[in-house]
Design a protein around this motif. Structure first.
Motif, mmCIF file in Angstrom:
data_model
loop_
_atom_site.group_PDB
_atom_site.id
_atom_site.type_symbol
_atom_site.label_atom_id
_atom_site.label_comp_id
_atom_site.label_asym_id
_atom_site.label_seq_id
_atom_site.Cartn_x
_atom_site.Cartn_y
_atom_site.Cartn_z
ATOM 1 N N TYR A 196 0.860 -1.192 0.000
ATOM 2 C CA TYR A 196 0.000 0.000 0.000
ATOM 3 C C TYR A 196 0.889 1.233 0.000
ATOM 4 O O TYR A 196 1.823 1.325 0.812
ATOM 5 C CB TYR A 196 -0.897 -0.009 1.242
ATOM 6 C CG TYR A 196 -1.761 1.219 1.373
ATOM 7 C CD1 TYR A 196 -2.923 1.349 0.622
ATOM 8 C CD2 TYR A 196 -1.425 2.245 2.243
ATOM 9 C CE1 TYR A 196 -3.718 2.465 0.741
ATOM 10 C CE2 TYR A 196 -2.217 3.374 2.359
ATOM 11 C CZ TYR A 196 -3.368 3.476 1.610
ATOM 12 O OH TYR A 196 -4.153 4.590 1.721
ATOM 13 N N THR A 197 0.626 2.167 -0.907
ATOM 14 C CA THR A 197 1.377 3.427 -0.946
ATOM 15 C C THR A 197 0.418 4.593 -1.129
ATOM 16 O O THR A 197 -0.612 4.469 -1.794
ATOM 17 C CB THR A 197 2.406 3.446 -2.096
ATOM 18 O OG1 THR A 197 1.714 3.287 -3.337
ATOM 19 C CG2 THR A 197 3.438 2.349 -1.941
ATOM 20 N N MET A 198 0.768 5.720 -0.530
ATOM 21 C CA MET A 198 0.023 6.966 -0.682
ATOM 22 C C MET A 198 0.962 8.015 -1.255
ATOM 23 O O MET A 198 2.149 8.029 -0.926
ATOM 24 C CB MET A 198 -0.485 7.486 0.670
ATOM 25 C CG MET A 198 -1.515 6.643 1.342
ATOM 26 S SD MET A 198 -1.933 7.308 2.980
ATOM 27 C CE MET A 198 -3.060 8.621 2.543
ATOM 28 N N ARG A 199 0.400 8.923 -2.057
ATOM 29 C CA ARG A 199 1.179 10.034 -2.606
ATOM 30 C C ARG A 199 0.298 11.268 -2.597
ATOM 31 O O ARG A 199 -0.805 11.262 -3.141
ATOM 32 C CB ARG A 199 1.631 9.716 -4.030
ATOM 33 C CG ARG A 199 2.541 10.760 -4.626
ATOM 34 C CD ARG A 199 3.051 10.339 -5.982
ATOM 35 N NE ARG A 199 2.002 9.881 -6.887
ATOM 36 C CZ ARG A 199 1.264 10.683 -7.661
ATOM 37 N NH1 ARG A 199 1.441 11.981 -7.642
ATOM 38 N NH2 ARG A 199 0.358 10.168 -8.453
ATOM 39 N N GLY A 200 0.780 12.336 -1.946
ATOM 40 C CA GLY A 200 0.019 13.570 -1.862
ATOM 41 C C GLY A 200 -0.081 14.280 -3.190
ATOM 42 O O GLY A 200 0.796 14.164 -4.040
ATOM 43 N N SER A 208 5.654 15.076 1.942
ATOM 44 C CA SER A 208 5.540 13.683 1.509
ATOM 45 C C SER A 208 5.759 12.712 2.664
ATOM 46 O O SER A 208 5.260 11.593 2.639
ATOM 47 C CB SER A 208 6.514 13.393 0.376
ATOM 48 O OG SER A 208 7.840 13.606 0.801
ATOM 49 N N SER A 209 6.483 13.149 3.706
ATOM 50 C CA SER A 209 6.723 12.274 4.861
ATOM 51 C C SER A 209 5.447 12.003 5.659
ATOM 52 O O SER A 209 5.410 11.086 6.474
ATOM 53 C CB SER A 209 7.778 12.884 5.779
ATOM 54 O OG SER A 209 7.332 14.128 6.284
ATOM 55 N N ALA A 210 4.385 12.764 5.407
ATOM 56 C CA ALA A 210 3.119 12.547 6.116
ATOM 57 C C ALA A 210 2.387 11.317 5.592
ATOM 58 O O ALA A 210 1.573 10.728 6.299
ATOM 59 C CB ALA A 210 2.220 13.768 5.982
ATOM 60 N N TYR A 211 2.681 10.922 4.356
ATOM 61 C CA TYR A 211 1.945 9.833 3.723
ATOM 62 C C TYR A 211 2.607 8.492 4.013
ATOM 63 O O TYR A 211 3.816 8.380 4.046
ATOM 64 C CB TYR A 211 1.824 10.086 2.225
ATOM 65 C CG TYR A 211 1.048 11.340 1.945
ATOM 66 C CD1 TYR A 211 -0.334 11.348 2.054
ATOM 67 C CD2 TYR A 211 1.692 12.526 1.634
ATOM 68 C CE1 TYR A 211 -1.057 12.505 1.837
ATOM 69 C CE2 TYR A 211 0.978 13.687 1.414
ATOM 70 C CZ TYR A 211 -0.397 13.679 1.508
ATOM 71 O OH TYR A 211 -1.111 14.817 1.303
ATOM 72 N N VAL A 212 1.788 7.479 4.183
ATOM 73 C CA VAL A 212 2.270 6.180 4.641
ATOM 74 C C VAL A 212 2.460 5.197 3.486
ATOM 75 O O VAL A 212 1.888 5.346 2.411
ATOM 76 C CB VAL A 212 1.294 5.565 5.670
ATOM 77 C CG1 VAL A 212 1.176 6.447 6.893
ATOM 78 C CG2 VAL A 212 -0.073 5.315 5.062
ATOM 79 N N THR A 213 3.271 4.200 3.754
ATOM 80 C CA THR A 213 3.393 3.012 2.919
ATOM 81 C C THR A 213 3.333 1.815 3.860
ATOM 82 O O THR A 213 3.689 1.932 5.032
ATOM 83 C CB THR A 213 4.706 2.974 2.122
ATOM 84 O OG1 THR A 213 5.792 2.975 3.032
ATOM 85 C CG2 THR A 213 4.822 4.152 1.179
ATOM 86 N N ALA A 214 2.875 0.696 3.345
ATOM 87 C CA ALA A 214 2.762 -0.481 4.206
ATOM 88 C C ALA A 214 2.911 -1.756 3.387
ATOM 89 O O ALA A 214 2.470 -1.828 2.241
ATOM 90 C CB ALA A 214 1.411 -0.493 4.914
ATOM 91 N N ASN A 215 3.537 -2.744 4.002
ATOM 92 C CA ASN A 215 3.550 -4.109 3.502
ATOM 93 C C ASN A 215 2.590 -4.896 4.377
ATOM 94 O O ASN A 215 2.719 -4.889 5.599
ATOM 95 C CB ASN A 215 4.946 -4.715 3.595
ATOM 96 C CG ASN A 215 5.916 -4.027 2.669
ATOM 97 O OD1 ASN A 215 5.656 -3.903 1.485
ATOM 98 N ND2 ASN A 215 7.030 -3.575 3.207
#
Length: 113
Positions: free
Chosen positions: A85-89, A96-103
């Motif tokens: 899962y990735t987010m991009r503002g 950009s550091s506010a947005y999360v990524t997850a495995n």
């Protein structure tokens, strides 16, 4: 989008892809410096309403993954999945550091009665 592909009698493989786009909420402000909002020290619930929660900003999110299902018997199944899962503002204010990524790894057991 998800594709369920059988391999033999007992195996199913499911690749998936999800894309999501969101516009910012009207009351989203990363900071209040460039606004006319003056936060009250004793809020009473009346306007103006505001939030700096990044989940209310304009962003795109993508999830892709692969799930493998094994049909052990007619009434039991086991599965394992991996998703990224990735987010991009999409604004020029929220870092950009506010947005999360997850495995994401999931394991499952299903029983039909």
């Amino acid at each position: 989008v998800a594709w369920f592909q059988r391999f033999g009698e007992r195996w199913i493989v499911r690749p998936s892809l999800r894309w999501y786009r969101q516009s910012a909420a009207d009351y989203y402000h990363f900071d209040l410096d460039q606004t006319s909002i003056d936060p009250s020290l004793d809020p009473d619930g009346s306007a103006p309403h505001y939030s700096s929660d990044y989940r209310l900003s304009a962003f795109d999110a993508t999830t892709f993954g692969l799930k493998v299902i094994y049909l052990k018997t007619d009434s039991w199944a086991v599965d394992a999945a991996y998703e990224r899962y990735t987010m991009r503002g999409r604004d020029s204010v929220t870092p950009s550091s506010a947005y999360v990524t997850a495995n994401i790894i999931t394991l499952g057991l299903r029983a039909w009665f």
